[in-house]
Motif scaffolding. Structure first.
Motif, PDB file in Angstrom:
ATOM      1  N   GLN A 150       0.826  -1.206   0.000  1.00  0.00           N
ATOM      2  CA  GLN A 150       0.000   0.000   0.000  1.00  0.00           C
ATOM      3  C   GLN A 150       0.861   1.257   0.000  1.00  0.00           C
ATOM      4  O   GLN A 150       0.503   2.271  -0.599  1.00  0.00           O
ATOM      5  N   LEU A 151       1.983   1.197   0.684  1.00  0.00           N
ATOM      6  CA  LEU A 151       2.866   2.351   0.779  1.00  0.00           C
ATOM      7  C   LEU A 151       3.345   2.810  -0.599  1.00  0.00           C
ATOM      8  O   LEU A 151       3.542   3.998  -0.838  1.00  0.00           O
ATOM      9  N   PHE A 152       3.492   1.873  -1.523  1.00  0.00           N
ATOM     10  CA  PHE A 152       3.972   2.228  -2.857  1.00  0.00           C
ATOM     11  C   PHE A 152       2.906   2.959  -3.671  1.00  0.00           C
ATOM     12  O   PHE A 152       3.238   3.808  -4.503  1.00  0.00           O
ATOM     13  N   LEU A 153       1.642   2.657  -3.429  1.00  0.00           N
ATOM     14  CA  LEU A 153       0.589   3.418  -4.100  1.00  0.00           C
ATOM     15  C   LEU A 153       0.614   4.857  -3.603  1.00  0.00           C
ATOM     16  O   LEU A 153       0.514   5.803  -4.391  1.00  0.00           O
ATOM     17  N   MET A 154       0.794   5.026  -2.322  1.00  0.00           N
ATOM     18  CA  MET A 154       0.910   6.378  -1.761  1.00  0.00           C
ATOM     19  C   MET A 154       2.115   7.090  -2.357  1.00  0.00           C
ATOM     20  O   MET A 154       2.048   8.275  -2.711  1.00  0.00           O
ATOM     21  N   GLN A 155       3.234   6.393  -2.493  1.00  0.00           N
ATOM     22  CA  GLN A 155       4.447   6.980  -3.058  1.00  0.00           C
ATOM     23  C   GLN A 155       4.241   7.382  -4.515  1.00  0.00           C
ATOM     24  O   GLN A 155       4.729   8.429  -4.944  1.00  0.00           O
ATOM     25  N   LEU A 156       3.521   6.576  -5.270  1.00  0.00           N
ATOM     26  CA  LEU A 156       3.254   6.907  -6.667  1.00  0.00           C
ATOM     27  C   LEU A 156       2.588   8.280  -6.771  1.00  0.00           C
ATOM     28  O   LEU A 156       3.035   9.153  -7.526  1.00  0.00           O
ATOM     29  N   PHE A 157       1.553   8.492  -5.989  1.00  0.00           N
ATOM     30  CA  PHE A 157       0.834   9.768  -6.049  1.00  0.00           C
ATOM     31  C   PHE A 157       1.673  10.908  -5.478  1.00  0.00           C
ATOM     32  O   PHE A 157       1.682  12.015  -6.023  1.00  0.00           O
ATOM     33  N   ASN A 158       2.381  10.659  -4.395  1.00  0.00           N
ATOM     34  CA  ASN A 158       3.229  11.687  -3.794  1.00  0.00           C
ATOM     35  C   ASN A 158       4.337  12.109  -4.757  1.00  0.00           C
ATOM     36  O   ASN A 158       4.624  13.303  -4.906  1.00  0.00           O
TER      37      ASN A 158
END
Length: 169
Positions: A128-136
């Motif tokens: 899940q953290l990588f989805l957040m990183q993609l948008f960030n």
């Protein structure tokens, strides 16, 4: 809707990023190839190179989200030499992100992956953290480009997530 979950977050951010990338590419198209390729002393030099970096990292993070694995990292990878290809790739990747977050199977959200970071440290991280990183990451580099567009006298406009057209909640 009174409450959001992680799936709602993903769908909202995918819609937001698609909208913002559309605005970004419309403005970048207006300035022409010379201005896009001009070395502005940005982190990646030019707007063109920064657009390439955004696409490269999105593809890399999508790979982690879809497979849990990451290819060898090269921050200066050029995905496309010309703007027309960049624009086509951007739209296709935005559609792929939307498809990924809208998929029925969200079992990946509970998975932990062990990946080595750029600092050489191996970490166990939730996917899940990588989805957040993609948008960030997209927001971070779009802001670098919008700053340069502002210096050229171009108004980027609204960037507020709650004002995203057709927000899927």
């Amino acid at each position: 809707m009174t409450k959001m979950n992680f799936n709602d977050y993903g769908r909202c951010m995918a819609a937001y990023n698609s909208w913002q990338n559309g605005v970004l590419f419309e403005l970048c198209e207006q300035i022409g190839d010379g201005e896009r390729r001009f070395d502005r002393n940005m982190f990646f030099g030019s707007i063109h190179n920064t657009l390439n970096h955004l696409i490269y990292i999105d593809l890399r993070i999508l790979g982690i989200l879809q497979t849990g694995q990451a290819d060898k990292f090269d921050a200066r990878t050029i995905v496309a030499e010309d703007f027309a290809t960049l624009k086509t790739r951007r739209a296709a990747i935005d559609a792929e992100i939307a498809e990924f977050v809208d998929a029925a199977d969200h079992g990946w959200q509970d998975e932990i992956r062990e990946l080595q970071g750029l600092d050489g440290v191996t970490r166990k991280l939730p996917r899940q953290l990588f989805l957040m990183q993609l948008f960030n990451h997209q927001t971070h580099h779009r802001s670098q480009i919008t700053s340069e567009l502002h210096k050229m006298g171009l108004d980027y406009g609204i960037t507020d997530v709650p004002l995203t057209p057709d927000l899927p909640i």
